[in-house]
Design an enzyme around this catalytic site. Sequence first.
Site, PDB file in Angstrom:
ATOM      1  N   GLU A  43     -10.158   2.107   0.250  1.00 19.14           N
ATOM      2  CA  GLU A  43      -9.567   3.260  -0.430  1.00 19.14           C
ATOM      3  C   GLU A  43      -8.195   3.609   0.156  1.00 19.14           C
ATOM      4  OE1 GLU A  43     -10.912   4.221  -3.117  1.00 19.14           O
ATOM      5  OE2 GLU A  43     -10.024   6.164  -3.556  1.00 19.14           O
ATOM      6  N   HIS A  97      -6.163  -1.512  -4.556  1.00 16.06           N
ATOM      7  CA  HIS A  97      -7.408  -2.215  -4.235  1.00 16.06           C
ATOM      8  C   HIS A  97      -7.209  -3.723  -4.460  1.00 16.06           C
ATOM      9  CE1 HIS A  97     -10.089   1.151  -3.546  1.00 16.06           C
ATOM     10  NE2 HIS A  97      -9.873   1.689  -4.724  1.00 16.06           N
ATOM     11  N   HIS A 116      -3.453   2.841  -8.435  1.00 15.77           N
ATOM     12  CA  HIS A 116      -4.612   2.958  -7.535  1.00 15.77           C
ATOM     13  C   HIS A 116      -5.405   1.647  -7.513  1.00 15.77           C
ATOM     14  CE1 HIS A 116      -7.999   5.269  -5.643  1.00 15.77           C
ATOM     15  NE2 HIS A 116      -8.688   4.277  -6.185  1.00 15.77           N
ATOM     16  N   GLU A 117      -5.799   1.179  -8.685  1.00 14.45           N
ATOM     17  CA  GLU A 117      -6.598  -0.061  -8.739  1.00 14.45           C
ATOM     18  C   GLU A 117      -5.780  -1.244  -8.228  1.00 14.45           C
ATOM     19  OE1 GLU A 117      -9.655   0.310  -9.014  1.00 14.45           O
ATOM     20  OE2 GLU A 117      -9.641   2.319  -9.901  1.00 14.45           O
TER      21      GLU A 117
HETATM   22 ZN    ZN Z   1     -10.524   3.666  -5.316  1.00 11.80          ZN
END
Ligand code: ZN
Length: 507
Positions: free
Chosen positions: A301, A273, A269-270
């Site tokens: 996101e 980003h 997830h990170e």
């Molecule tokens: Zn996030």
Amino acid sequence: MTTLPAHYTELCRLRREAATLGAVSSLASWDQETYMPNAAADGRAEQSAMLAELVHERATSPRVGELISLCESDAELQGDARIAANIREMRRDYDLATKLPPELVKELAETGSKAQHVWKEARAKSDFALFRPWLEKMVTLARRKAECYGTPEGGELYDALLNEYEPDARSAEVEKVFASLRERLSALIGELSSKGTPPSEAPLQVHVSSDRQHALGLKIIAAFGFDLDAGRLDVTTHPFCSGLGPGDTRLTTRYREDHWTDALFGTMHECGHGLYEQGLPKKDGLFGQPLAQDTGLGIHESQSRMWENFVGRSRAFWEWAFPVVNGEFGGALDAFGVEDVYRAVNTARPSLIRVEADEATYNLHIMLRFELERALISGDLKVADVPGEWNRRFTEYLGIEVPDDARGCLQDVHWSFGLMGYFATYALGNLYAAQFWEKIRMDISGLDDQFRRGEFGALLDWLRTNIHSKGRQFRAAALCEQVTGKPLEADPLLRHLEGKLRPIHGV
Ligand code: ZN
């Protein structure tokens, strides 16, 4: 344009100076979360406060305002679409930073810090009555903040708050997309719970040391294309990604030795980003300018959710990753196979806590919060009625009862310090990701075969070209139409979830 006028170059230079100070400030925060010795806390608080003041001074100086006005009336600059967008965004930032009176900013910070303190106690005791007067104060302050920004054209007061995180979004439009998602998603969750069989989660419960998990995380993000010469992965209590500046994007994660997928999916997830941050055109002198910044939290996101859910929870990914993971874990998964892990990481089950929710039910947790905060700001909902309304909607959407407020309306920190208008961006991220994903699958042939070989470059190239390189030139809604040919809609996410979850749960 051959030579840029002095008012524009000076404006860009001032932006860069403010952004450079901002990067130092972010570095100090990153250090505070990772390696700072405890005894440095007071000194760091002073350093951070001073840096924040300097950044604010630079960003809000009257000179910046004058230069923006000059650029706005410069026909030649306005004739260049990218430069015109850059100026439009500098105006937006300047207005947001200068519209709130300093007394209100101070009151928000002071009352928010006290309210957060009370919230902690109220959550521990599951006592909403204790928190209620403080939430009332924070709603009043949030409304005053929205009034200072002003109700956006064609919108409602709440949209002034939403605009801070999702530029120019209108809650009525968001609600339209959410409404169609809510109905079918709620039905899907009901169907999976009543007729389906959840997969076994045993493969996720094998014990794996933090060191092995860290080595795996680095391997996976490197395979995704995260440039580790221009970034890092470290450990914090609350994972985050910080795009400090050109050549410096920092990711953090946390390890649970009895549940290894928490860190793996958190890291993916990170990393999503981080790939966005690394793909923004920060070099070539653009650092600090809107053209080199993200276009809003929804799109940010969408990038994290894409790598976490659309790549990381796909069967093709696990066909490549299973032996990699098992090798890195010293054979801890020998008793399992690709299919076992693929199914286990795609379990959908209604649960009470947002941060523990799965890919599908998560969206329902978000919509509930969005609806309640919108009603709080409009005045349609009184603070005293929050628990009752929360519990009623929760049961309606997720089919389970909320046993107490600690696991209900008191679970999130956000409202305690006045953070309203933010939650919606999480679900918008899922929706944007799904819509981009369908287009990606049409544009790149053999994507699954590439994933099976551990190749993610074509996907990253597509994202670089279509999303990352655009910076803030376009609003999220416009970018979505430009890339996919359609406005944002709920169908792609529903097709993705229904198509994947039904067979896994045997319905
Ligand atoms: Zn996030």
